[in-house]
Design an enzyme around this catalytic site. Sequence first.
Site, PDB file in Angstrom:
ATOM      1  N   ARG A 101      25.778  -6.284  -5.050  1.00 32.72           N
ATOM      2  CA  ARG A 101      24.931  -5.216  -5.605  1.00 32.72           C
ATOM      3  C   ARG A 101      23.548  -5.510  -5.098  1.00 32.72           C
ATOM      4  O   ARG A 101      23.121  -6.481  -5.445  1.00 32.72           O
ATOM      5  CB  ARG A 101      24.951  -4.497  -6.911  1.00 32.72           C
ATOM      6  CG  ARG A 101      26.499  -3.962  -6.974  1.00 32.72           C
ATOM      7  CD  ARG A 101      26.399  -3.204  -8.397  1.00 32.72           C
ATOM      8  NE  ARG A 101      27.913  -3.158  -8.553  1.00 32.72           N
ATOM      9  CZ  ARG A 101      28.779  -2.160  -7.989  1.00 32.72           C
ATOM     10  NH1 ARG A 101      28.221  -1.341  -6.872  1.00 32.72           N
ATOM     11  NH2 ARG A 101      29.892  -1.960  -8.275  1.00 32.72           N
ATOM     12  N   ASP A 102      22.881  -4.700  -4.200  1.00 27.50           N
ATOM     13  CA  ASP A 102      21.193  -4.892  -4.139  1.00 27.50           C
ATOM     14  C   ASP A 102      20.674  -4.774  -5.237  1.00 27.50           C
ATOM     15  O   ASP A 102      20.836  -3.958  -6.345  1.00 27.50           O
ATOM     16  CB  ASP A 102      20.815  -3.581  -3.200  1.00 27.50           C
ATOM     17  CG  ASP A 102      19.494  -4.078  -2.683  1.00 27.50           C
ATOM     18  OD1 ASP A 102      19.495  -4.317  -1.372  1.00 27.50           O
ATOM     19  OD2 ASP A 102      18.530  -4.299  -3.351  1.00 27.50           O
ATOM     20  N   ILE A 103      19.427  -5.782  -5.438  1.00 30.59           N
ATOM     21  CA  ILE A 103      18.808  -5.764  -6.666  1.00 30.59           C
ATOM     22  C   ILE A 103      18.026  -4.615  -6.972  1.00 30.59           C
ATOM     23  O   ILE A 103      17.556  -4.294  -8.192  1.00 30.59           O
ATOM     24  CB  ILE A 103      18.136  -7.172  -6.789  1.00 30.59           C
ATOM     25  CG1 ILE A 103      17.724  -7.568  -8.127  1.00 30.59           C
ATOM     26  CG2 ILE A 103      16.864  -7.217  -5.930  1.00 30.59           C
ATOM     27  CD1 ILE A 103      17.532  -9.259  -8.328  1.00 30.59           C
TER      28      ILE A 103
ATOM     29  N   ASN B 211      19.041  -3.374   9.001  1.00 31.79           N
ATOM     30  CA  ASN B 211      17.636  -3.423   9.355  1.00 31.79           C
ATOM     31  C   ASN B 211      17.196  -4.510  10.237  1.00 31.79           C
ATOM     32  O   ASN B 211      17.796  -5.671  10.029  1.00 31.79           O
ATOM     33  CB  ASN B 211      16.672  -3.365   8.301  1.00 31.79           C
ATOM     34  CG  ASN B 211      16.654  -1.894   7.409  1.00 31.79           C
ATOM     35  OD1 ASN B 211      16.733  -1.041   8.182  1.00 31.79           O
ATOM     36  ND2 ASN B 211      16.626  -2.068   6.059  1.00 31.79           N
TER      37      ASN B 211
ATOM     38  N   VAL C 242      14.831 -10.225   4.568  1.00 35.26           N
ATOM     39  CA  VAL C 242      15.678 -11.293   4.616  1.00 35.26           C
ATOM     40  C   VAL C 242      16.356 -11.576   5.738  1.00 35.26           C
ATOM     41  O   VAL C 242      16.909 -10.778   6.299  1.00 35.26           O
ATOM     42  CB  VAL C 242      16.887 -11.202   3.465  1.00 35.26           C
ATOM     43  CG1 VAL C 242      17.583 -12.592   3.259  1.00 35.26           C
ATOM     44  CG2 VAL C 242      15.974 -10.632   2.075  1.00 35.26           C
TER      45      VAL C 242
ATOM     46  N   HIS D 223      22.279  -8.487   7.120  1.00 34.94           N
ATOM     47  CA  HIS D 223      23.072  -7.815   5.877  1.00 34.94           C
ATOM     48  C   HIS D 223      23.413  -6.408   6.342  1.00 34.94           C
ATOM     49  O   HIS D 223      22.456  -5.746   6.691  1.00 34.94           O
ATOM     50  CB  HIS D 223      22.334  -8.144   4.595  1.00 34.94           C
ATOM     51  CG  HIS D 223      20.706  -7.808   5.014  1.00 34.94           C
ATOM     52  ND1 HIS D 223      19.938  -8.806   5.291  1.00 34.94           N
ATOM     53  CD2 HIS D 223      19.950  -6.626   4.674  1.00 34.94           C
ATOM     54  CE1 HIS D 223      18.691  -8.360   5.439  1.00 34.94           C
ATOM     55  NE2 HIS D 223      18.725  -6.978   4.966  1.00 34.94           N
TER      56      HIS D 223
ATOM     57  N   HIS E 220      23.706  -2.809   4.882  1.00 40.36           N
ATOM     58  CA  HIS E 220      23.286  -2.009   3.495  1.00 40.36           C
ATOM     59  C   HIS E 220      24.512  -1.091   3.659  1.00 40.36           C
ATOM     60  O   HIS E 220      24.992  -0.319   4.650  1.00 40.36           O
ATOM     61  CB  HIS E 220      22.241  -1.179   3.597  1.00 40.36           C
ATOM     62  CG  HIS E 220      20.931  -2.149   3.485  1.00 40.36           C
ATOM     63  ND1 HIS E 220      20.429  -2.510   2.400  1.00 40.36           N
ATOM     64  CD2 HIS E 220      20.145  -2.861   4.659  1.00 40.36           C
ATOM     65  CE1 HIS E 220      19.013  -2.994   2.678  1.00 40.36           C
ATOM     66  NE2 HIS E 220      19.079  -3.373   3.926  1.00 40.36           N
TER      67      HIS E 220
HETATM   68  P1  5GP Z   1      16.143  -5.519   4.150  1.00 42.37           P
HETATM   69  O1  5GP Z   1      14.997  -4.881   3.591  1.00 42.37           O
HETATM   70  O2  5GP Z   1      15.988  -6.955   4.685  1.00 42.37           O
HETATM   71  O3  5GP Z   1      17.062  -4.791   5.034  1.00 42.37           O
HETATM   72  O4  5GP Z   1      17.203  -5.683   2.867  1.00 42.37           O
HETATM   73  C1  5GP Z   1      16.913  -6.602   1.853  1.00 42.37           C
HETATM   74  C2  5GP Z   1      17.465  -6.283   0.640  1.00 42.37           C
HETATM   75  O5  5GP Z   1      17.868  -7.493  -0.077  1.00 42.37           O
HETATM   76  C3  5GP Z   1      16.488  -5.490  -0.041  1.00 42.37           C
HETATM   77  O6  5GP Z   1      17.233  -3.951  -0.251  1.00 42.37           O
HETATM   78  C4  5GP Z   1      16.598  -6.164  -1.301  1.00 42.37           C
HETATM   79  O7  5GP Z   1      16.320  -5.256  -2.460  1.00 42.37           O
HETATM   80  C5  5GP Z   1      17.754  -6.906  -1.387  1.00 42.37           C
HETATM   81  N1  5GP Z   1      17.524  -8.277  -2.004  1.00 42.37           N
HETATM   82  C6  5GP Z   1      16.337  -9.064  -1.754  1.00 42.37           C
HETATM   83  N2  5GP Z   1      16.590 -10.267  -2.694  1.00 42.37           N
HETATM   84  C7  5GP Z   1      17.715  -9.917  -3.389  1.00 42.37           C
HETATM   85  C8  5GP Z   1      18.185 -10.723  -4.524  1.00 42.37           C
HETATM   86  O8  5GP Z   1      17.971 -11.918  -4.998  1.00 42.37           O
HETATM   87  N3  5GP Z   1      19.347 -10.096  -4.988  1.00 42.37           N
HETATM   88  C9  5GP Z   1      19.949  -8.982  -4.348  1.00 42.37           C
HETATM   89  N4  5GP Z   1      21.226  -8.781  -5.105  1.00 42.37           N
HETATM   90  N5  5GP Z   1      19.447  -8.527  -3.646  1.00 42.37           N
HETATM   91  C10 5GP Z   1      18.141  -8.843  -3.075  1.00 42.37           C
END
Ligand code: 5GP
Length: 112
Positions: A27-29, A85, A94, A98, A100
């Site tokens: 799950r996304d944080i 993304n 990150v 990944h 979503h």
């Molecule tokens: P991006 O913006 O790179 O497409 O998505 C990265 C996602 O990773 C974001 O939605 C963010 O909330 C999630 N995220 C970042 N760090 C962590 C973490 O430590 N744990 C979890 N579960 N999600 C994370």
Amino acid sequence: MTIFTKIINKEIPATIVYEDEHCLAFRDIHPQAPVHVLLIPKKAIPTLNDVSPADQLLLGHMLLVAPRIASQEGIAADGYRLVFNTNRDAGQTVAHIHLHILGGRALGWPPG
Ligand code: 5GP
């Protein structure tokens, strides 16, 4: 090494909803929808621009797993969105690819 490698290695906690030999989903944080799961390969690939033909099976596998997770989360029939993304303009934060998986409400289009 990114935070996602630490999640794969169970060095930091995450709510894992699916795991197999090749990928992990948790799950996304900071959820952006009632269901917001991140599906990642265990192989560390920084961005979608960095995939190679050797990753073809892995990427296909992820696209088979994603609907299974959607079904498990109860959003398959009503609908969901899959998003990779990539880099700055898409808001990638990150550097480990990944997918979503977003659902549980009507999602707007186009993205902001
Ligand atoms: P991006 O913006 O790179 O497409 O998505 C990265 C996602 O990773 C974001 O939605 C963010 O909330 C999630 N995220 C970042 N760090 C962590 C973490 O430590 N744990 C979890 N579960 N999600 C994370």
